[in-house]
Design a protein around this motif. Structure first.
Motif, short mmCIF file in Angstrom:
data_model
loop_
_atom_site.label_atom_id
_atom_site.label_comp_id
_atom_site.label_asym_id
_atom_site.label_seq_id
_atom_site.Cartn_x
_atom_site.Cartn_y
_atom_site.Cartn_z
N THR A 265 1.23 -1.21 0.07
CA THR A 265 0.00 0.34 -0.31
C THR A 265 0.90 1.31 -0.10
O THR A 265 0.68 2.38 -0.55
CB THR A 265 -0.86 0.40 1.14
OG1 THR A 265 -1.81 -1.16 1.30
CG2 THR A 265 -1.30 1.11 1.69
N CYS A 266 2.54 1.08 0.66
CA CYS A 266 2.57 2.08 0.72
C CYS A 266 3.15 2.68 -0.62
O CYS A 266 3.90 4.15 -0.89
CB CYS A 266 3.96 2.02 1.96
SG CYS A 266 3.79 2.86 3.78
N VAL A 267 4.16 1.44 -1.37
CA VAL A 267 4.53 1.55 -2.72
C VAL A 267 3.56 2.63 -3.05
O VAL A 267 3.09 2.96 -4.36
CB VAL A 267 4.93 0.10 -3.00
CG1 VAL A 267 5.04 0.75 -4.56
CG2 VAL A 267 6.04 -0.24 -2.23
N ALA A 268 2.30 2.18 -3.27
CA ALA A 268 1.30 1.93 -4.75
C ALA A 268 0.60 3.81 -4.09
O ALA A 268 0.57 4.64 -4.76
CB ALA A 268 -0.15 1.57 -3.86
N ALA A 269 1.21 4.21 -2.96
CA ALA A 269 0.18 5.54 -2.07
C ALA A 269 1.33 6.66 -2.72
O ALA A 269 1.82 7.58 -2.22
CB ALA A 269 -0.22 5.69 -0.79
N GLY A 270 3.05 6.19 -3.27
CA GLY A 270 4.53 6.77 -2.52
C GLY A 270 4.88 7.19 -1.26
O GLY A 270 5.26 8.31 -0.47
N ALA A 271 4.16 6.35 -0.36
CA ALA A 271 4.61 6.99 1.08
C ALA A 271 5.90 5.78 1.65
O ALA A 271 6.11 4.63 1.08
CB ALA A 271 3.03 6.22 1.75
N VAL A 272 6.93 6.40 2.66
CA VAL A 272 7.43 5.56 2.99
C VAL A 272 7.26 4.77 4.41
O VAL A 272 5.79 5.04 4.99
CB VAL A 272 8.66 6.80 4.26
CG1 VAL A 272 10.07 6.22 4.81
CG2 VAL A 272 9.23 7.66 2.57
N LEU A 273 7.46 3.67 4.21
CA LEU A 273 6.95 2.79 5.55
C LEU A 273 8.17 3.10 6.78
O LEU A 273 9.49 2.94 6.33
CB LEU A 273 6.99 1.61 5.52
CG LEU A 273 6.63 0.81 5.87
CD1 LEU A 273 5.27 0.18 7.58
CD2 LEU A 273 6.43 -1.20 6.01
N HIS A 274 7.77 3.34 7.75
CA HIS A 274 9.03 3.23 9.26
C HIS A 274 8.65 2.15 9.94
O HIS A 274 7.14 2.15 10.14
CB HIS A 274 8.21 4.33 10.00
CG HIS A 274 8.78 5.75 9.12
ND1 HIS A 274 10.48 6.56 9.08
CD2 HIS A 274 7.93 6.58 8.06
CE1 HIS A 274 10.13 7.21 8.58
NE2 HIS A 274 8.81 6.97 7.29
N LEU A 275 9.61 1.29 10.51
CA LEU A 275 9.13 0.42 11.45
C LEU A 275 9.78 0.17 13.29
O LEU A 275 10.80 0.67 12.90
CB LEU A 275 9.62 -0.71 10.77
CG LEU A 275 8.66 -1.44 9.21
CD1 LEU A 275 9.69 -3.01 8.80
CD2 LEU A 275 7.12 -1.70 9.31
N ILE A 276 9.03 0.32 13.52
CA ILE A 276 9.68 0.35 15.27
C ILE A 276 9.63 -0.91 15.49
O ILE A 276 8.54 -1.62 15.72
CB ILE A 276 9.20 1.36 16.08
CG1 ILE A 276 8.81 2.92 14.95
CG2 ILE A 276 9.36 1.76 17.48
CD1 ILE A 276 7.77 3.26 16.10
#
Length: 180
Positions: A21-32
């Motif tokens: 979904t992040c790729v499709a939306a152009g968003a960065v994914l942050h994993l804590i």
């Protein structure tokens, strides 16, 4: 660019779906961390399909590390939103900025209350019936992320697509008449 933050995600398939979904939306994914799985797990890659290599994913050892490494963005005006079933205002009440961060907690427990009370003004929820404890994490991310994108005019996302074999019937050039 919008940012999705997962605080200690536990299920690899959810994180894989969220990555896609992040790729499709152009968003960065942050994993804590800690993560409940390895980033090399088959389930994670399967859910992310062949898009995982296109994902901008960043890892943090804990929430303090996340805040520290993104402090310049917050100083520049980016907001941190926290999705929780316990919030008073809904995601539709939020005014998302183009560079904001939207954080979601782990599947079994959500975002720790100690973090929520420190960021009360940014807490938002997805409305649902009382007898439902929570929605699936990847569904929740999609709902809130796409509302943030809508509020910002879907920046950089593709225009309407074309059919493969046929063409759309358009209303352009038609005068009056009933629809249907």
């Amino acid at each position: 660019m919008l940012n999705v933050v997962l605080h200690q995600p536990e299920i690899p398939a959810n994180t894989g779906n969220i990555g896609r979904t992040c790729v499709a939306a152009g968003a960065v994914l942050h994993l804590i961390e800690p993560l409940g799985f390895s980033l090399s797990e088959k389930q994670l890659k399967r859910a992310g399909m062949d898009y995982w290599h296109k994902l901008d994913v960043r890892r943090y050892v804990n929430f303090a590390d996340f805040l520290e490494r993104n402090s310049a963005a917050f100083t520049a005006g980016a907001r941190l939103w926290m999705a929780t079933t316990k919030a008073e205002k809904t995601y539709a009440d939020a005014a998302f900025g183009a560079d904001d961060y939207i954080m979601f907690g782990k599947e079994s427990a959500g975002i720790p209350e100690e973090i929520l009370v420190e960021h009360e003004e940014g807490c938002i929820r997805i409305p649902m019936l009382d007898e439902i404890r929570s929605l699936n994490l990847s569904n929740s991310v999609a709902i809130v992320l796409y509302e943030a994108l809508r509020q910002n005019g879907f920046p950089g996302l593709q225009e309407a697509g074309q059919l493969h074999r046929l063409r759309w019937n358009t209303a352009a050039g038609r005068e009056g008449g009933d629809v249907g």
